[in-house]
Scaffold this active site. Structure first.
Site, PDB file in Angstrom:
ATOM      1  N   CYS A 180     -18.899 -12.554 -19.428  1.00  0.00           N
ATOM      2  CA  CYS A 180     -20.230 -12.626 -20.023  1.00  0.00           C
ATOM      3  C   CYS A 180     -20.221 -13.602 -21.213  1.00  0.00           C
ATOM      4  O   CYS A 180     -21.080 -14.471 -21.334  1.00  0.00           O
ATOM      5  CB  CYS A 180     -20.656 -11.234 -20.463  1.00  0.00           C
ATOM      6  SG  CYS A 180     -22.376 -11.072 -20.968  1.00  0.00           S
ATOM      7  N   GLY A 205       0.783  -1.225   0.000  1.00  0.00           N
ATOM      8  CA  GLY A 205       0.000   0.000   0.000  1.00  0.00           C
ATOM      9  C   GLY A 205       0.817   1.279   0.000  1.00  0.00           C
ATOM     10  O   GLY A 205       0.269   2.361  -0.180  1.00  0.00           O
ATOM     11  N   CYS A 231     -28.120  -9.100 -16.307  1.00  0.00           N
ATOM     12  CA  CYS A 231     -27.500  -8.869 -17.609  1.00  0.00           C
ATOM     13  C   CYS A 231     -28.456  -9.339 -18.705  1.00  0.00           C
ATOM     14  O   CYS A 231     -28.921 -10.479 -18.694  1.00  0.00           O
ATOM     15  CB  CYS A 231     -26.185  -9.629 -17.704  1.00  0.00           C
ATOM     16  SG  CYS A 231     -25.457  -9.575 -19.357  1.00  0.00           S
ATOM     17  N   CYS A 263     -26.403 -12.413 -20.671  1.00  0.00           N
ATOM     18  CA  CYS A 263     -26.131 -13.736 -20.107  1.00  0.00           C
ATOM     19  C   CYS A 263     -27.016 -14.031 -18.896  1.00  0.00           C
ATOM     20  O   CYS A 263     -26.965 -15.117 -18.337  1.00  0.00           O
ATOM     21  CB  CYS A 263     -24.662 -13.870 -19.725  1.00  0.00           C
ATOM     22  SG  CYS A 263     -24.207 -12.962 -18.235  1.00  0.00           S
ATOM     23  N   CYS A 284     -23.322  -7.132 -18.600  1.00  0.00           N
ATOM     24  CA  CYS A 284     -22.127  -7.335 -17.779  1.00  0.00           C
ATOM     25  C   CYS A 284     -21.037  -6.368 -18.222  1.00  0.00           C
ATOM     26  O   CYS A 284     -20.787  -6.191 -19.409  1.00  0.00           O
ATOM     27  CB  CYS A 284     -21.574  -8.749 -17.959  1.00  0.00           C
ATOM     28  SG  CYS A 284     -22.505 -10.023 -17.122  1.00  0.00           S
TER      29      CYS A 284
END
Lengths: 285, 360, 189
Positions: free
Chosen positions: A280, A40, A250, A253, A274
């Site tokens: 997808c 970080g 979606c 899909c 998606c």
């Protein structure tokens, strides 16, 4: 004198494997090792100019080029999509300079470079995710000066960031940070996870995968190693929440468990697809 | 359907690149020669070399042609090319006292030792658009050549070196001493800037800065948001020899010359230690780019303010934002899709509206 | 030739990165390098150049320092200045307390230590490692390391994020890493 050292080398500047010269790669590698050792924390490095413009993923590209292997299988996405302009450009560049194989399937990739998304499919310990970063400094929102934010990190002085979140709640009843949601890494450094949506933030926490972040224009590299705590800043009575897609699916899909793009249809209605196009496609196949 | 198809994007992108190239090549016009760009658009070439951080007139001309005249894009091409070149050595510190001067003026004194050499400049011309095309450009060229070089040299010839005006002031103890850093230069191409930045790093950064950005910042200081009212002690344009050490024998030799512009500005004195002196600012860049050198000189002075009180005096503000390659790249990146972030934004706005309306 | 070298360095870096990301796991830098000197030279080529410097922890580390400098073209510096420090014979001989550990503003401006040891293994040690990169805990074994080094490292890394990161390079060219973020509990070796 440097001249002699250089004359004794037999490096060919043209057509080097993975484009960058040795010096640039080594600089990036040293920064990456430090970045992994201090999760970080933003490690400075001497970012080189790339044939792609600043702000178009040069940080991520430099990281990838410093470690790419000829037998790597690379996936590049932009906003979740394999076919987006920037992703296509970068893939062309890797194919040309390192002759790697390209895939759109997350599961088949050894290295994935991304702008603004983490793939939906859970990544493994054999994979590396390289994230392109426009603003490496999570505290920039509250402090414009680099010298000041550096001091704040040194002293773990994150009071102003907390105050910023608190003021949002007081004024709007909600924290307004939509993406680039600040997180505490390894219980110490506050980090900008790059402009991924909040949806993707939990994927960084105690993951199996190594995450590398490159900010080329700002000359910073940072990392989240696997199995590392990544905790979004939140209050006990105001928890961090991801984007709400309840009741939506979606249209392609049928997924109800993915980040959805909202598409405006010509008749003014909205439909959803998606954001992760590879995922997808795979579900539909 | 408006879904971004995974296939087909590549095709469209290639077409976009090709259209750009097609448009740049023009319709019926003759192809632009690099010699034409280098000789006839030499100020653009100079600007691109400075911002690109690479002294290579041929390459800069190539970049300008490839970028269809866009100096941002051309400087970017040059800088990216530069990043692929190995560093084979470092020159010794060069002195502009050795400059083969083609232009040299001082606005601080009516006359200066060595004289005012006006040289090639548009400063003293009327800015009238020349609407009538030249009947015979070759004849005009011959006429100019005769006028400029046909006569006899001035008595005593042109001196090889010119004394620096600032040195004359310095000899009288009138200017501050700024050459306090003897350390190794901070290499901004290899390291990420650290603030407060040492002066040599600031000057490197400004020397590669975008001309317009430097002008904007310096102008803000001269005009009102700052205190620097500069006097141009000296502005010189000319060829500076670069000395290197021979890698085998260690003997110094001249590796080549670079055309450069240097500006030294002095500004209103202050009196920190009971010894009032003029402040000094120095600017220098590749090629003939006088606006840039003067702006840089003013900014050099601004950035040494003990207590910054305006944008042009704030190191981070100036140095983080003056690089054209970085700023144009980032500004252009907003053209990339941002729909994921935007959707996330929409989610926050809708939620906030829910909260607001529930409370109402 | 050149290209093969470059690719070998890319591979070595992936191993170093993997080692540092997953402290206590064992890696090989290259399939074709099975000795300590070869691995040290490859590590040097992968990470170092004329912009950084190396020093030996003790006077008798001179040959290792030469190996590193020759392979990479990096500078040789004083211990307190060096970016990389090689500790041969499994001990820094107390040098750990004198190398750069970074500053509060720039904790990355610290040295990286490379210990040359007899062997490394992912398991079988008697200390317990926890922290980033470690699912639960790990107890790697480093043979041929002066047991006093663990205490010295603990001391050097007590002011996280200031500290040093170490690689252990063994006789057959295998490598194991411990970054400053790893906490070591119990055990003396």
């Amino acid at each position: 004198m440097r001249v002699r050292e250089w004359m004794d080398r037999d490096t060919a500047p043209k057509g080097t494997f993975a484009f960058l010269d040795d010096g640039a790669k080594k600089d990036v590698r040293r920064a990456l090792l430090k970045a992994v050792a201090i999760p970080g924390y933003q490690v400075p490095y001497g970012s080189r100019e790339m044939p792609l413009a600043r702000g178009w993923g040069t940080g991520g590209i430099q990281i990838t080029l410093s470690m790419l292997l000829p037998d790597d299988v690379v996936k590049v996405i932009d906003q979740g999509c394999d076919g987006s302009v920037n992703a296509v450009n970068i893939k062309k560049f890797y194919e040309r300079t390192a002759r790697v194989k390209i895939t759109t399937d997350t599961a088949l990739a050894s290295v994935i470079q991304t702008r603004h998304r983490i793939p939906e499919e859970k990544m493994t310990d054999r994979q590396i995710l390289v994230l392109q970063v426009p603003y490496p400094e999570a505290l920039r929102e509250v402090e414009p000066s680099e010298a000041q934010t550096r001091r704040m990190h040194a002293e773990a002085d994150y009071g102003r960031m907390w105050l910023h979140l608190y003021e949002d709640i007081v004024r709007f009843g909600e924290i307004r940070i939509a993406y680039r949601y600040p997180c505490t890494v390894n219980g110490r450094h506050v980090m900008d996870p790059s402009p991924i949506p909040r949806w993707d933030v939990p994927k960084l926490h105690m993951a199996d995968t190594l995450f590398l972040f490159g900010a080329g224009r700002e000359r910073r590299i940072y990392a989240v190693p696997p199995h590392t705590r990544v905790e979004p800043l939140e209050f006990d009575d105001h928890r961090f929440r991801v984007e709400d897609f309840s009741g939506k699916a979606c249209a392609r899909c049928g997924a109800t468990d993915t980040f959805l793009d909202e598409i405006l249809m010509p008749d003014g209605t909205r439909t959803h697809f998606c954001s992760d196009s590879g995922h997808c496609d795979k579900r539909r196949a | 359907m408006s879904y971004v198809a995974v296939q087909g994007g590549r095709e469209a992108i290639e077409r976009a690149c090709e259209s750009y190239e097609h448009r740049r090549l023009g319709r019926d016009s003759a192809p632009l020669g690099l010699d034409q760009i280098r000789e006839q658009l030499h100020l653009a070439v100079d600007r691109v070399m400075g911002e690109g951080g690479l002294y290579a007139p041929e390459h800069a001309a190539l970049a300008l042609r490839q970028a269809a005249g866009d100096t941002f894009e051309a400087a970017f091409l040059l800088r990216a090319h530069r990043a692929t070149l190995p560093r084979i050595g470092e020159s010794k510190v060069c002195s502009t006292g050795e400059m083969r001067v083609i232009r040299r003026i001082s606005s601080a004194f009516k006359d200066v030792p060595g004289g005012q050499i006006l040289g090639p400049t548009s400063d003293y011309s009327l800015r009238l658009l020349e609407l009538d095309p030249l009947d015979d450009p070759q004849a005009r060229k011959a006429y100019l050549r005769e006028r400029l070089f046909g006569g006899t040299e001035p008595a005593g010839g042109i001196p090889d070196e010119f004394p620096r005006v600032v040195d004359l002031l310095r000899a009288e103890g009138l200017v501050e001493d700024v050459s306090t850093e003897a350390s190794e230069p901070f290499d901004i191409t290899r390291r990420s800037m650290v603030y407060p930045a040492p002066r040599n790093a600031r000057l490197q950064s400004l020397a590669r800065g975008e001309t317009g950005a430097l002008l904007f910042l310096a102008y803000s200081s001269m005009r009102g948001y700052g205190h620097i009212h500069p006097t141009l002690a000296e502005l010189r344009v000319g060829y500076v020899p670069l000395w290197m050490e021979h890698p085998k024998t260690g003997e110094p030799f001249v590796a080549g010359e670079v055309l450069a512009t240097e500006a030294e500005v002095v500004s209103r004195f202050s009196d920190p230690n009971g010894d009032p002196k003029f402040h000094l600012g120095c600017g220098m860049c590749f090629g003939q780019n006088e606006i840039k050198a003067i702006s840089m000189g003013v900014l050099d002075r601004c950035l040494r303010s003990a207590s910054p009180s305006c944008p042009a005096e704030d190191q981070e503000f100036v140095l983080y934002h003056a690089d054209g390659i970085e700023s144009m790249g980032f500004s252009n990146h907003w053209k990339l899709p941002h729909y994921v972030d935007f959707l996330s934004d929409l989610d926050r706005l809708r939620k906030a509206r829910e909260v607001a309306h529930a409370g109402a | 030739m050149n290209r093969a070298f470059t690719i070998e360095e890319h591979g070595a870096f992936r191993s170093l990165l993997d080692a540092m990301s997953r402290p206590g796991t064992v890696h090989r830098l290259s399939d074709s390098v099975a000795d300590r000197d070869g691995a040290l030279a490859l590590l040097a080529r992968t990470l170092l150049d004329a912009e950084v410097s190396v020093a030996g922890a003790a006077a008798d580390d001179e040959p290792s320092v030469r190996t590193v400098a020759r392979a990479s073209g990096c500078r040789v510096a004083e211990l307190s200045e060096a970016d990389f420090v090689v500790a041969g014979r499994g001990s820094s001989a107390g040098a750990v307390s004198r190398v750069r550990t970074g500053t509060p503003d720039w904790p990355d401006s610290s040295a990286t230590l490379v210990y040359l040891v007899d062997s490394v293994a992912q398991e079988g040690g008697d200390a317990v490692w926890t922290g980033p990169g470690i699912p639960g805990e790990r107890s790697p074994k480093v043979e041929g390391l002066d047991p006093a080094e663990w205490e010295r490292l603990r001391e050097a890394n007590s002011g996280y994020p200031i500290g040093i990161d170490c690689f252990f390079l063994d006789a057959s060219g295998r490598i194991l890493a411990i970054p400053r973020s790893t906490r070591v509990r119990g055990g003396s070796r």
